[in-house]
Write an enzyme that holds these catalytic residues in place. Sequence first.
Site: not given
Length: 447
Positions: A93, A114, A117, A129, A168-169, A213, A244, A379
């Site tokens: 993820k 990630q 996290k 990622k 997304g990022d 986020t 964002n 997510s």
Amino acid sequence: MEHLDPTLQPMYETVLQRNPGEHEFHQAVLEVLGSLGPVVRRHPEYRDARVIERMCEPERQIIFRVPWVDDSGEVQINRGFRVEFSSVLGPYKGGLRFHPSVLLGTVKFLGFEQVFKNALTGLPIGGAKGGSDFDPKGRSENEVMRFCQSFMTEMYRHLGEYTDVPAGDIGVGGREIGYLFGQYKRITNRYESGVLTGKGLGWGGSMVRREATGYGTVFFVEEMLRTAGMSFDGLDVVVSGSGNVAIYAIEKVHQLGGRVVACSDSGGYVVDERGIDLELLKELKEVRRERISAYAEATGARYVAGGSVWDVPCAVALPCATQNELDEDAAKALVAHGCRAVGEGANMPATPGAVRVFREAGVLFAPGKAANAGGVATSALEMQQNASRDSWTFEYTEERLGEIMRNIHERCAEAAEEYGSPGNYVVGANAVGFIRVADAMIALGVI
């Protein structure tokens, strides 16, 4: 940065040797290893099973060509990446980033972060990622669509709701997720809504995902301030970025009684002592896609081309733009102006020197792997809704997000105390994330 335990030094040197030139990845690994000395001394089984060495090597690294045709009929070539770092806790993820700065080392550092996290959320998700050096800025809708379709034509074979679930990022918002999902559906002939998160609300998306986020970062910092007998109420806040994460961090700060007086983009920063006009900022950035200078033109606020937004005095700083944006000099400027707390809304935005300055000055510091975990947590909540064919209200989803962020804060604070660094959220976050992943790795055997 904590002192690196001598038993961990050979492991770090191996990372340097095997991944030459990938400086951001080196930095991310060193930041984690610097916290783990007390952990591995207490748990020698991690060293015996060579958990750290395995954790620093991605399970899979995918690099591929992305050819597409622009509006002039010219063939363009970009490079795509997906680093599937760890799946011991669940399917991979992590987001996709479309930006000219994307290189393998960038994606590896983001994927490594990630893993920890995602582990901190307590949810059953692994870490990954991906992305491309494609820049959607200045491209037409059709060009963005053709690129996304070409990207997914290769990427789809590596994805699945039980395998790898991107989101997304930077450079990948709802528009790009829509084009990516459409191509996945077309190729596979399956409406597998759980294969991508960040989807539109009308076709499988989740409430609060866009806000998550930024909201989550502020929730974590709110808890951190509470430990010092403070709150956001009446505090001046500076937020870097205006994308964002920044926009919704600003929104939540304002809801909690704080006042965001400055934000930025790659061209410069704007200072509005009255407090940033959030609705105007959303219009400029989310609808019209203009530069932050347009905010100053519309309001009369002060605009500074270039420079550092961290020169603006504040009580709380929220770096929400990109990695290594806040260096040692910027940290000293913040401390000199009386900054009391810093929360990383972006991934590793503070350099090691900056983190050291904050620690020495007694500034509360929330590392990104803890503070910005709200995005991936929501997510995962979107995945839950997709799996149950359900849709939750905004209020319920935000409540779940707040609960997750408060739990992350509590676990990080407790682990920092347990491993001899009370108040050090870097140590706490690294210890909690590492132990959860390490225990799963041992349980699953050498794989």
